[in-house]
Design a protein around this motif. Sequence first.
Motif, PDB file in Angstrom:
ATOM      1  N   SER A  56       6.664  30.858  20.125  1.00 45.23           N
ATOM      2  CA  SER A  56       6.114  30.390  19.082  1.00 45.23           C
ATOM      3  C   SER A  56       7.188  29.385  18.382  1.00 45.23           C
ATOM      4  N   THR A  57       6.709  28.341  17.977  1.00 47.12           N
ATOM      5  CA  THR A  57       7.800  27.382  17.170  1.00 47.12           C
ATOM      6  C   THR A  57       7.300  27.624  15.821  1.00 47.12           C
ATOM      7  N   THR A  59       4.605  29.092  13.971  1.00 46.09           N
ATOM      8  CA  THR A  59       4.244  30.337  13.476  1.00 46.09           C
ATOM      9  C   THR A  59       5.259  30.853  12.938  1.00 46.09           C
ATOM     10  N   ARG A 108       2.814  38.589  16.907  1.00 45.06           N
ATOM     11  CA  ARG A 108       2.133  37.538  17.830  1.00 45.06           C
ATOM     12  C   ARG A 108       2.357  38.499  19.219  1.00 45.06           C
ATOM     13  N   HIS A 136      -6.251  33.612  15.477  1.00 47.52           N
ATOM     14  CA  HIS A 136      -5.180  33.176  15.017  1.00 47.52           C
ATOM     15  C   HIS A 136      -5.380  32.879  13.437  1.00 47.52           C
ATOM     16  N   PRO A 264      -3.393  22.035  16.112  1.00 51.60           N
ATOM     17  CA  PRO A 264      -2.652  22.988  15.718  1.00 51.60           C
ATOM     18  C   PRO A 264      -1.263  23.011  16.285  1.00 51.60           C
TER      19      PRO A 264
HETATM   20  N1   CP Z   1       0.006  26.382  16.045  1.00 47.87           N
HETATM   21  C1   CP Z   1       0.943  27.346  16.601  1.00 47.87           C
HETATM   22  O1   CP Z   1       0.533  28.665  16.491  1.00 47.87           O
HETATM   23  O2   CP Z   1       1.993  26.812  17.032  1.00 47.87           O
HETATM   24  P1   CP Z   1       3.049  27.879  17.665  1.00 47.87           P
HETATM   25  O3   CP Z   1       2.640  28.451  18.947  1.00 47.87           O
HETATM   26  O4   CP Z   1       4.383  27.010  17.610  1.00 47.87           O
HETATM   27  O5   CP Z   1       3.515  29.035  16.709  1.00 47.87           O
END
Ligand code: CP
Length: 311
Positions: A56-57, A59, A108, A136, A264
């Motif tokens: 993830s970045t 979130t 996550r 999500h 997203p």
């Molecule tokens: N939108 C989203 O969940 O991005 P990430 O996977 O970077 O968290």
Amino acid sequence: MQLSTKHLLGIRDLVPNDIQIILDTAAQFKEVLQRPIKKVPSLRDVTIVNLFYENSTRTRISFELAEKRLSADTINFTASGSSVKKGETLLDTVNNILSMKVDLVVMRHSASGAPHFLAKHIPAAIVNAGDGINEHPTQALLDAFSIREKLGTLQGKKIALLGDIMHSRVALSNIYLLKKMGAEVMVAGPPTLIPKYMQQAFDVHVEYDLKTALEWCDVANVLRIQLERQNQVLFSSLREYNLQYGVKRSLLDNLNKEIVIMHPGPINRGVELDSDVADSKQSIILQQVENGVAVRMAVLYLLAGGKTVQN
Ligand code: CP
């Protein structure tokens, strides 16, 4: 202001009043975030672990920043580099972390249902930061916040979710939320990426033609093609996907209205969305990211049982 739930596992479990409370609280936190001093002591003495078993970045950073702005103590756990690599189970990992007196778990996981499993076995409140292809919820909340900010209301607005519906937890959470808040929802994309039960199960419009979907909607939320979750060939090539289902400047210029473009993230530029659309004035993609901090502050604050925002 109290939510009807101890955890935020999915939008499916929320009642419309919960969503209203979260969005209204987020609006107050957004005002806090415009101040020179962006930090409030609301969650002082609350300890939160960010438990990320999947990449993830946005979130992860957004939750970390939200926690810091609320003055919470935070621990960041990523599965790579942890004892998960030695075979430690999810439950053992979390129980060990909780024994160090942690109040709230943000999680996550690539397995759908992992946070629901955990909620049955541990006493701490859990926030689902994305579980497999299930939900999500904070993404749907920040999407709703961003639409409300741009268009004033969700009620009666026409929102099209475009692309890889089958593998998208963002799509499912958005459908639950938008329907609960009185919006009209369409899912559009290739027939191979839209589950056959969508119309009956969720009372949404289903459309296989991109131009028709764009003509119908006020907002197009373009979804990422999730190649990592596809174990079979569901369209011929990325190039052909872009030709038939990529959102392009020329398509938008031929509409007799200006629609709002959302995504997203992360974007596959030149696949589901062309750069001259993603970076245009019609796009609110970076506002979505900005609003994510205020929305996650609201969720954490409400689950921790906070009383006043501006203390
Ligand atoms: N939108 C989203 O969940 O991005 P990430 O996977 O970077 O968290």
